[in-house]
Scaffold this active site. Structure first.
Site, PDB file in Angstrom:
ATOM      1  N   LYS A 109       0.800  -1.230   0.000  1.00 25.48           N
ATOM      2  CA  LYS A 109       0.000   0.000   0.000  1.00 25.48           C
ATOM      3  C   LYS A 109       0.833   1.281   0.000  1.00 25.48           C
ATOM      4  O   LYS A 109       0.346   2.340  -0.395  1.00 25.48           O
ATOM      5  CB  LYS A 109      -0.932   0.007   1.210  1.00 25.48           C
ATOM      6  CG  LYS A 109      -2.029  -1.051   1.199  1.00 25.48           C
ATOM      7  CD  LYS A 109      -3.224  -0.613   0.395  1.00 25.48           C
ATOM      8  CE  LYS A 109      -4.409  -1.539   0.596  1.00 25.48           C
ATOM      9  NZ  LYS A 109      -5.632  -1.056  -0.065  1.00 25.48           N
TER      10      LYS A 109
ATOM     11  N   SER B  94      -8.717  -0.364   7.439  1.00 27.53           N
ATOM     12  CA  SER B  94      -8.577  -1.295   8.566  1.00 27.53           C
ATOM     13  C   SER B  94      -7.126  -1.549   8.921  1.00 27.53           C
ATOM     14  O   SER B  94      -6.839  -2.198   9.913  1.00 27.53           O
ATOM     15  CB  SER B  94      -9.245  -2.639   8.221  1.00 27.53           C
ATOM     16  OG  SER B  94      -8.580  -3.263   7.135  1.00 27.53           O
TER      17      SER B  94
END
Length: 447
Positions: A81, A106
């Site tokens: 990410k 999350s």
């Protein structure tokens, strides 16, 4: 987020431009191989494993598969990410960064944006559902972000994000639903291509195209080696450690001239996890001009396979409510990522695997490769090992070199133990996590 009119088009040249932009902020993660997993994937499943499937009563497939694992678990923040988050922030103007950035996630995108913001001396506000794993919450806070907790439904999270924006003027950086994120994630495919090409140049026997007697590690296959694969491993349940293969040198005369010259054509396929679709869309964009086929992999538990089901019914599924152990994949495709994933010219197909198969694949990676990965990271490997439809396609094609993305390794020590302790769910990813109203539910939770 950056105005869409300023975004680069979703094409390979844009991924290449993104890669140049974010190189100072990311690692070029390694590509690993594993002969034991090659052998396991190339061994037919037992007929009993096909009972209850469309292939029951048929001869199990006997594909030839050689793996190349792109280890994004070794990336900064422990997951891919950081690529998308870094690219997104690089594309924002100083005015857009002045009041900070905000997102909801999350865990992995939360950590990525927190680190990318800290690197640029920008304030980060991260809205995290209470169902997030403790290790990811702690890591996000450790990168200096302001963590604001919310319930786990999309309405609850979006309401908190909107409140932060109204209160601070922060700029939203979504987890996956933006071209800048997609282009950043696609940079791993460029690295994977180049790294595999170099690995095969150094050792042509790593490729299924190798025409000698080697086993893919520069080693001739030892007689009876396939007998080291256990019944449990064939079936995707609690595998035991197989014995390591016998190895010898590879005779150079067995190497085809084109490979001796270093002309590795391309990977036959890449398997990548599919949640919101940012990574898969980026990989598909990067590899669109090449012959490499791109496939997505999802968990099937509680309907987490919205991508696969959406392709079957010909329409995007807008909501997912699942507590799969692959917590980074608990979110549906967005309209933008659906437009890529549903395009047959870009993504060849999507497969789904069970919780038990995810656990079995994790165990194999831990025990045979000595690599720490989170559940979401191994869904692609599980497809290659146990999805009979995928395996038959490989067999019919004569064998494939398959790139598999290990998307991350953010899993706590306690969770690792819990994942393998009885029951369908275990550890911090499944037990004792509740929403703000006390219910155990997770809706459209971005990783």
């Amino acid at each position: 987020m950056a105005d869409l009119s300023r975004c680069l088009p979703l094409e390979r040249s844009s991924v290449e431009a993104a890669h140049e932009l974010i190189k100072p902020y990311i690692h070029e993660t390694p590509v690993l191989t594993c002969q034991t997993l090659n052998d396991l994937a190339s061994t037919p499943q037992l007929p009993s494993a096909l009972v209850g499937t469309p292939f029951e009563g048929q001869r199990p497939a006997a594909p030839k598969i050689n793996f190349f694992f792109k280890c994004e678990n070794y990336q900064r923040i422990g997951a891919f990410k950081i690529r998308g988050a870094s690219h997104a922030l690089e594309r924002l103007s100083k005015d857009e960064l002045r009041n900070g950035v905000v997102t909801h996630s999350s865990g992995n995108h939360a950590q990525a944006l927190a680190l990318a913001a800290r690197t640029r001396h920008v304030r980060a506000y991260i809205v995290m559902p209470t169902i997030s794993t403790p290790s990811k919450i702690a890591a996000t806070q450790g990168y200096g972000a302001d963590v604001i907790f919310s319930g786990s439904t999309s309405e609850e999270r979006e309401s908190v994000v909107e409140d932060v924006i109204q209160r601070t003027g922060a700029t939203l950086v979504p987890p996956y639903d933006h071209p800048d994120i997609i282009l950043g994630q696609g940079t791993m495919a460029l690295e994977l291509e180049a790294q595999v090409r170099e690995l095969v140049r150094q050792d042509p026997a790593l490729s299924v195209r190798y025409k000698g007697t080697g086993n893919g590690n520069g080693s001739p296959r030892a007689g009876g080696e396939q007998n080291n694969i256990t019944e449990d491993q064939r079936n995707g349940s609690s595998p035991q450690k197989p014995k390591p293969p016998t190895t010898k040198g590879t005779p150079s005369a067995c190497i085809p001239p084109s490979q001796r010259a270093g002309h590795y054509p391309h990977l036959h396929a890449v398997l990548a996890p599919l949640g919101g679709g940012g990574m898969l869309s980026g990989i598909a964009t990067a590899l669109a001009p090449t012959p490499t086929l791109v496939f997505g992999a999802e968990p099937s538990f509680q309907g987490a396979d919205d991508g696969r089901r959406g392709l079957l019914q010909g329409a995007r599924i807008p909501s997912v409510k699942t507590l799969t152990i692959a917590d980074g994949l608990r979110t549906p495709l967005s309209p933008l990522t659906w437009s890529v994933v549903s395009d047959k010219r870009l993504v060849e197909g999507v497969y789904a695997v069970s919780e038990q198969q995810i656990k079995a694949a994790m165990r194999l990676v831990f025990e045979r490769m000595k690599v720490i990965v989170e559940p979401s990271a191994v869904v692609g490997l599980a497809v290659a090992l146990w999805d009979e439809g995928f395996r038959r396609r490989v067999e019919e094609s004569g064998g494939w070199d398959v790139g598999v993305v290990f998307s991350g390794g953010n899993v706590g020590v306690e969770a690792l133990g819990g994942l393998f302790e009885g029951g369908e769910m275990g550890g911090e990813r499944g037990v004792g996590k509740v929403g703000r109203d006390g219910a155990r539910v997770a809706e459209n939770v971005a990783g």
